[in-house]
Motif scaffolding. Structure first.
Motif, mmCIF file in Angstrom:
data_model
loop_
_atom_site.group_PDB
_atom_site.id
_atom_site.type_symbol
_atom_site.label_atom_id
_atom_site.label_comp_id
_atom_site.label_asym_id
_atom_site.label_seq_id
_atom_site.Cartn_x
_atom_site.Cartn_y
_atom_site.Cartn_z
ATOM 1 N N MET A 1 0.817 -1.215 0.000
ATOM 2 C CA MET A 1 0.000 0.000 0.000
ATOM 3 C C MET A 1 0.856 1.273 0.000
ATOM 4 O O MET A 1 0.317 2.367 -0.108
ATOM 5 C CB MET A 1 -0.910 0.025 1.225
ATOM 6 N N ALA B 1 -7.292 -0.841 -1.133
ATOM 7 C CA ALA B 1 -6.661 0.389 -0.617
ATOM 8 C C ALA B 1 -7.702 1.306 0.027
ATOM 9 O O ALA B 1 -7.422 1.956 1.036
ATOM 10 C CB ALA B 1 -5.933 1.119 -1.745
ATOM 11 N N CYS B 2 -8.901 1.343 -0.537
ATOM 12 C CA CYS B 2 -9.968 2.170 0.053
ATOM 13 C C CYS B 2 -10.310 1.683 1.457
ATOM 14 O O CYS B 2 -10.605 2.491 2.339
ATOM 15 C CB CYS B 2 -11.216 2.133 -0.829
ATOM 16 N N TYR C 1 0.567 4.422 -2.446
ATOM 17 C CA TYR C 1 -0.515 5.408 -2.350
ATOM 18 C C TYR C 1 -0.217 6.493 -1.320
ATOM 19 O O TYR C 1 -0.979 7.447 -1.181
ATOM 20 C CB TYR C 1 -1.823 4.723 -1.934
ATOM 21 N N SER D 1 -6.287 3.671 -7.088
ATOM 22 C CA SER D 1 -6.593 2.944 -5.865
ATOM 23 C C SER D 1 -7.483 1.742 -6.134
ATOM 24 O O SER D 1 -8.290 1.724 -7.045
ATOM 25 C CB SER D 1 -7.220 3.873 -4.826
ATOM 26 N N SER E 1 -11.316 5.273 -6.621
ATOM 27 C CA SER E 1 -10.134 5.257 -7.483
ATOM 28 C C SER E 1 -10.093 6.471 -8.411
ATOM 29 O O SER E 1 -10.836 7.430 -8.237
ATOM 30 C CB SER E 1 -10.122 3.960 -8.295
#
Length: 195
Positions: A1, A59-60, A4, A55, A29
């Motif tokens: 991750m 990742a969210c 990001y 994303s 995203s």
């Protein structure tokens, strides 16, 4: 991750003064991040764009608490999952990420009107169309089954032409991101559900 991290830090700094009244948060995203006409498209309400490029739904979920810190939205609109499939994850994994997101949203915001924009078809990933349909079906079925404060917004079918293929006019040159016309279609489709 970690890749990001810079964008997430920017989001943490952004909107700092406006977290009490962000209106409707759009999260997800690059299809959200690149929605440059978002404020104009929803000029009758306050909107806040918390998309971050490339994303995944994973990742969210991972960054949810950090990005949503101190926000008090009226509603949440989510688009993510497209890149998870593009990265080789399977529909069942994406469904699990969606379930995890629902839990996090509930813990953070309680009963909040939430909207999940279906994964979109795209020219670039059209060879994976069946996986996209299956993922959408899993998520939509879960939303219907739970019958709670989540709603499913289907853009997939609306982005196909008469032959049943992605309509090229709705995409940017890369065949993945949306054109202005694509965003106009999304705006009208989301508005129908938001009311």
């Amino acid at each position: 991750m970690y890749w990001y991290e810079e964008e997430v830090k920017q989001l943490e700094r952004a909107h700092r003064l406006n977290r009490e009244h962000p209106g409707v948060i759009f999260y997800g995203s690059s299809s959200i991040r690149l929605w440059n006409s978002l404020e104009d498209d929803f000029d009758y309400m306050k909107v806040t764009n918390l998309g971050f490029g490339g994303s995944t739904l994973a990742a969210c979920v991972w960054f949810f608490e950090r990005i949503m810190m101190d926000y008090r939205p009226k509603a949440l609109v989510v688009y993510a999952g497209d890149n998870d499939l593009g990265d080789g994850r399977n529909p069942e994994e994406i469904f699990i990420f969606f379930q995890q997101l629902m839990v996090k949203v509930n813990q953070r915001f309680g009963i909040l009107p939430c909207y999940f924009i279906s994964l979109k078809p795209s020219l670039t990933r059209w060879q994976m169309a069946d996986q996209f349909r299956y993922t959408n079906n899993l998520i939509e079925s879960e939303i219907i089954k739970l019958n709670n404060h989540w709603k499913f917004i289907d853009v997939f079918k609306k982005m196909l032409n008469k032959e049943g293929n992605p309509n090229p006019a709705l995409y940017d040159n890369d065949g993945l991101h949306l054109s202005e016309e694509g965003y106009r279609l999304w705006a009208s489709t989301v508005k129908e559900k938001l009311g």
